[in-house]
Design a protein around this motif. Structure first.
Motif, short mmCIF file in Angstrom:
data_model
loop_
_atom_site.label_atom_id
_atom_site.label_comp_id
_atom_site.label_asym_id
_atom_site.label_seq_id
_atom_site.Cartn_x
_atom_site.Cartn_y
_atom_site.Cartn_z
N GLY A 96 -57.62 -34.41 -5.47
CA GLY A 96 -56.68 -33.83 -5.71
C GLY A 96 -55.28 -33.40 -5.31
N MET B 31 -67.60 -13.60 -13.78
CA MET B 31 -68.01 -14.35 -15.19
C MET B 31 -69.80 -14.72 -15.47
N GLN C 260 -61.37 -28.72 -5.80
CA GLN C 260 -61.65 -27.78 -7.05
C GLN C 260 -60.32 -27.12 -7.67
N SER D 282 -58.11 -27.32 -2.97
CA SER D 282 -58.02 -28.38 -4.82
C SER D 282 -56.49 -29.22 -4.35
N ALA E 291 -62.72 -29.44 -15.39
CA ALA E 291 -62.72 -28.03 -16.62
C ALA E 291 -61.13 -28.48 -17.47
N GLY F 113 -65.41 -36.91 -8.59
CA GLY F 113 -64.64 -34.91 -8.15
C GLY F 113 -62.88 -35.16 -8.38
N ARG F 114 -62.19 -34.78 -8.87
CA ARG F 114 -61.10 -33.88 -9.17
C ARG F 114 -60.08 -34.78 -8.07
N VAL G 120 -59.50 -25.93 -18.41
CA VAL G 120 -59.11 -24.32 -17.72
C VAL G 120 -59.25 -24.36 -16.54
N THR G 121 -58.54 -24.28 -15.92
CA THR G 121 -58.46 -24.24 -14.85
C THR G 121 -59.22 -23.41 -13.63
N THR G 122 -59.26 -22.42 -14.54
CA THR G 122 -60.45 -20.95 -14.11
C THR G 122 -61.47 -21.40 -13.80
N ASN G 123 -61.94 -22.51 -14.61
CA ASN G 123 -63.17 -23.02 -14.33
C ASN G 123 -63.50 -23.71 -13.79
N PRO G 124 -64.57 -23.93 -12.78
CA PRO G 124 -64.72 -24.86 -11.94
C PRO G 124 -65.37 -26.07 -11.83
N ASN G 125 -64.60 -27.13 -11.64
CA ASN G 125 -65.11 -28.37 -12.12
C ASN G 125 -66.43 -28.39 -11.21
N GLN H 243 -57.72 -30.98 -1.83
CA GLN H 243 -57.93 -32.53 -1.44
C GLN H 243 -58.62 -33.07 -2.43
#
Lengths: 92, 92
Positions: free
Chosen positions: B89, B58, A37, A82, B26, B86-87, B28-33, A84
């Motif tokens: 990390g 939000m 995340q 983040s 995302a 998923g990303r 924009v890293t303020t937003n959740p993946n 992971q």
């Protein structure tokens, strides 16, 4: 500093494992995965839970868990999770 | 059914791309993946936003975006994003 912050986050994360999994892949699918995340989002969400700005649903559980965390604790946890690797969605 | 539900989710997801990214990473890293997130959690969160049960922070943006979604729309979106990977990390 990142090394030290990462291990501090890993240590603090022991408190989160039950619901979010050892590396942030939740063992219970009603709970969010945290692995991979965005750190900034995790800091935002944890702070919102701690300070009671995020309400409703499971917020009361998170508020209790986050209540004792300092800003630097939150930053360390965000760095840990983040860093992971997120769940591979192509697997069931 | 999954095939059809997946493509319905992909189509509905066009509405989410600006903040959450083409495949749920995302921009924009303020937003959740959302990529690789648990489908059950996504259904829970989207429903909570739509029905106003998740408040604060939000939530007002998400409430507006989710307000027109039916339960089956929400299930399709959850299937789509949870099927992404998923990303990683370990990358910055």
């Amino acid at each position: 500093a990142d090394e030290a912050e990462y291990s501090r986050g890993q240590q603090l994360a022991q408190q989160c494992l039950g619901c979010h999994g050892e590396t942030g892949i939740a063992p219970v699918t009603t709970n969010p995965n945290l692995a991979g995340q965005n750190a900034e989002y995790l800091r935002y969400a944890l702070t919102a839970y701690r300070d009671g700005n995020r309400k409703g649903g499971m917020a009361f559980i998170m508020q209790a868990n986050a209540s004792s965390l300092s800003d630097s604790d939150i930053a360390a946890l965000a760095l840990y999770f983040s860093s992971q690797t997120g769940r591979d969605g192509s697997q069931p």
